[in-house]
Design a protein around this motif. Structure first.
Motif, mmCIF file in Angstrom:
data_model
loop_
_atom_site.group_PDB
_atom_site.id
_atom_site.type_symbol
_atom_site.label_atom_id
_atom_site.label_comp_id
_atom_site.label_asym_id
_atom_site.label_seq_id
_atom_site.Cartn_x
_atom_site.Cartn_y
_atom_site.Cartn_z
ATOM 1 N N GLY A 90 0.804 -1.209 0.000
ATOM 2 C CA GLY A 90 0.000 0.000 0.000
ATOM 3 C C GLY A 90 0.837 1.258 0.000
ATOM 4 N N ALA A 91 1.994 1.202 0.641
ATOM 5 C CA ALA A 91 2.894 2.357 0.654
ATOM 6 C C ALA A 91 3.546 2.567 -0.702
ATOM 7 C CB ALA A 91 3.968 2.160 1.732
ATOM 8 N N VAL A 92 4.038 1.499 -1.289
ATOM 9 C CA VAL A 92 4.779 1.603 -2.555
ATOM 10 C C VAL A 92 3.897 2.095 -3.693
ATOM 11 C CG1 VAL A 92 6.016 0.279 -4.313
ATOM 12 C CG2 VAL A 92 6.493 -0.115 -1.885
ATOM 13 N N VAL A 93 2.659 1.587 -3.778
ATOM 14 C CA VAL A 93 1.810 1.958 -4.920
ATOM 15 C C VAL A 93 1.304 3.383 -4.823
ATOM 16 C CG1 VAL A 93 1.076 -0.424 -5.306
ATOM 17 C CG2 VAL A 93 -0.337 1.075 -3.880
ATOM 18 N N LEU A 142 -0.910 -9.434 -0.487
ATOM 19 C CA LEU A 142 -0.167 -8.386 -1.187
ATOM 20 C C LEU A 142 -1.060 -7.657 -2.194
ATOM 21 C CD1 LEU A 142 3.294 -10.100 -1.850
ATOM 22 C CD2 LEU A 142 2.696 -8.473 -0.059
ATOM 23 N N LEU A 143 -1.998 -8.372 -2.803
ATOM 24 C CA LEU A 143 -2.907 -7.739 -3.766
ATOM 25 C C LEU A 143 -3.748 -6.660 -3.106
ATOM 26 C CD1 LEU A 143 -4.231 -10.905 -5.689
ATOM 27 C CD2 LEU A 143 -2.566 -9.220 -6.527
ATOM 28 N N ALA A 144 -4.091 -6.876 -1.829
ATOM 29 C CA ALA A 144 -4.923 -5.897 -1.126
ATOM 30 C C ALA A 144 -4.206 -4.570 -0.940
ATOM 31 C CB ALA A 144 -5.364 -6.449 0.233
ATOM 32 N N GLY A 145 -2.887 -4.588 -1.067
ATOM 33 C CA GLY A 145 -2.126 -3.364 -0.909
ATOM 34 C C GLY A 145 -2.512 -2.261 -1.873
ATOM 35 N N ILE A 146 -3.079 -2.631 -3.025
ATOM 36 C CA ILE A 146 -3.439 -1.590 -3.996
ATOM 37 C C ILE A 146 -4.504 -0.656 -3.436
ATOM 38 C CG2 ILE A 146 -2.813 -3.009 -5.978
ATOM 39 C CD1 ILE A 146 -5.781 -3.484 -6.494
#
Length: 464
Positions: A90-93, A142-146
């Motif tokens: 979530g931070a990176v995107v 990891l997909l939820a990070g978006i």
């Protein structure tokens, strides 16, 4: 390689389509009162909705791990690692999401980013059952990070709609409404668990909500044609020391908010022996108050100055964290929960005040460069919009640090007390940085009538 220009970006070429606004001048009071405010508020409303759903999807694993009992075969360390990695993505995107607004348009990107939330939600629905491997849960998480990226694009978009004098309130309301998504998914999870439902019931509720957010964005939002993609702005923002100073401060506020949102329930179950249902009864309170109070932080910053509010807010955060350390050592659940809820509320105030500071800092710098009027506004909008993505990403990375600190603290000491001591030290440093950079020097403030030749070498940002 020549250095990128710091001049305001040239006007964007005309865009075709009824949802593109070709002329936008919110600093013009006549324009604002006649039609600007109505348009800006409408876009703010549906931006909040999309960001709200994004936050719920991003933080859904903070709730899903509470459903995952012994039959799932995951240790407390596994769960903290899982939520840490979700926070990391979530931070990176947030960085590419910031610039997507300028590439696609605010409305268009809101539609796309809302629709993308279907991917992690459906994927989690498919794998959420005992017997699934930890690596599968990790990759799905990891997909939820978006969902974390929606904040950056939403803030960048709304920053362009509102005049400087209203940015603290507008950005605070936008972010606060989005942050409520953390508490919302925890409340819905509470209802699902209370009704003896499983995690797939919770996910099944959110899948149609994602679709609704995308459709409403398509129907009611607008693109601003003058928000033109400018890679030079990203470079200039990255080179500016204030971008990284504010990133450091935002780690202390938003990093704490999102990190605690992921970790609170696990701390209650692991340190105080609460059941998932008992933990969920308590976990939503902190994120809810921290979200609702964020516009208050922005409003206070509009009135008294963001730096002043941020400074004293860190004092209060340090005091609340000290109480948490004492409560943890005494194993007092009532005191612990009370202090944690207060700390959540303070992170919300700090989130609002720090984000108010960003456009004001670049406005002050524009005046120091000798720019006036529309040139100063464009300069400040250009660099503040670009810096928000970097600052937002850094803040979310703070959430990763929070969860990793809790993981290590539980592995080393069997409780979260060691992590809270580390957080207390960080807040003390944030207090010192805020005072030294933005409040220590009060002479030489640049006003709208100052020329660049009159500016002192050291500017004062005490009123940002």
């Amino acid at each position: 390689m020549t250095a990128p220009s710091t001049a305001p970006a040239p006007p964007s070429p005309a865009k075709k389509g009824s949802r593109w606004i070709e002329e936008w001048d919110p600093e013009n009071e006549a324009f604002w009162n006649e039609k600007g405010e109505k348009i800006a508020r409408r876009n703010l409303l549906f931006s909040v909705l999309s960001e709200h759903i994004g936050f719920s999807v991003w933080t859904m694993w903070s709730v899903l791990v509470l459903f995952m009992g012994p039959e799932y075969g995951l240790t407390p360390a596994d769960k903290f690692l899982l939520t840490s990695m979700v926070t990391l993505v979530g931070a990176v995107v947030r960085v590419p999401y910031t610039f997507a607004v300028a590439i696609f348009g605010g409305r268009n990107w809101t539609i796309i980013s809302a629709g993308l939330l279907l991917i992690p939600t459906i994927a989690a629905f498919a794998v959420m059952e005992p017997g699934t491997s930890f690596s599968t849960f990790l990759w799905t998480g990891l997909l939820a990070g978006i969902g974390g990226g929606n904040f950056a694009s939403s803030m960048t978009n709304i920053n362009a709609f509102f005049p400087l004098r209203k940015k603290g309130w507008a950005l605070g309301l936008n972010a606060g409404g989005g942050n409520v998504g953390v508490a919302a998914i925890q409340l819905i999870a509470l209802a699902v668990i209370g009704a003896s439902g499983g995690p797939r019931v919770l996910l099944g509720i959110y899948i149609p909500l994602v679709a609704v957010a995308a459709v409403l964005a398509a129907l009611f939002m607008d693109n601003i044609a003058s928000v033109k993609n400018d890679t030079g702005a990203a470079v200039d923002a990255a080179k500016d020391a204030h971008t990284w100073i504010m990133s450091f401060l935002y780690i202390g506020t938003f990093g704490s908010f999102i990190g605690y949102s992921f970790a609170f329930g696990q701390v209650l179950t692991n340190q105080f022996g609460r059941t998932p249902l008992q933990a969920t009864y308590l976990t939503f309170i902190g994120p809810l108050l921290g979200s609702l109070i964020r516009p208050v932080g922005g409003r206070l910053a509009d009135k008294y100055g963001g730096a002043k509010i941020t400074l004293w807010n860190y004092v209060a955060m340090g005091a609340a964290t000290t109480v948490l350390v004492v409560a943890g050592m005494q194993k007092s659940l009532p005191l612990f929960v009370t202090a944690f809820v207060v700390l959540f509320s303070l992170t919300g105030i700090g989130n609002g005040s720090t984000f108010k500071m960003i456009p004001a800092i670049f406005q002050t710098k524009a005046l120091a460069e000798g720019l006036t009027g529309e040139d100063a506004v464009l300069y400040a909008r250009r660099l503040s919009g670009a810096s928000m993505g970097l600052i937002g990403a850094a803040g979310a990375l703070g959430g990763v640090g929070i969860n990793l600190a809790f993981r290590q603290s539980f592995l080393s000491y069997g409780s979260g007390t060691g992590a809270f001591v580390a957080f207390l030290a960080y807040y003390a440093i944030c207090f010192a940085v805020t005072w030294a950079v933005y409040l220590r020097r009060t002479a030489g403030r640049v006003t709208a009538s100052s020329s660049v030749s009159e500016a002192k070498p050291q500017l004062s940002y005490a009123e940002v």
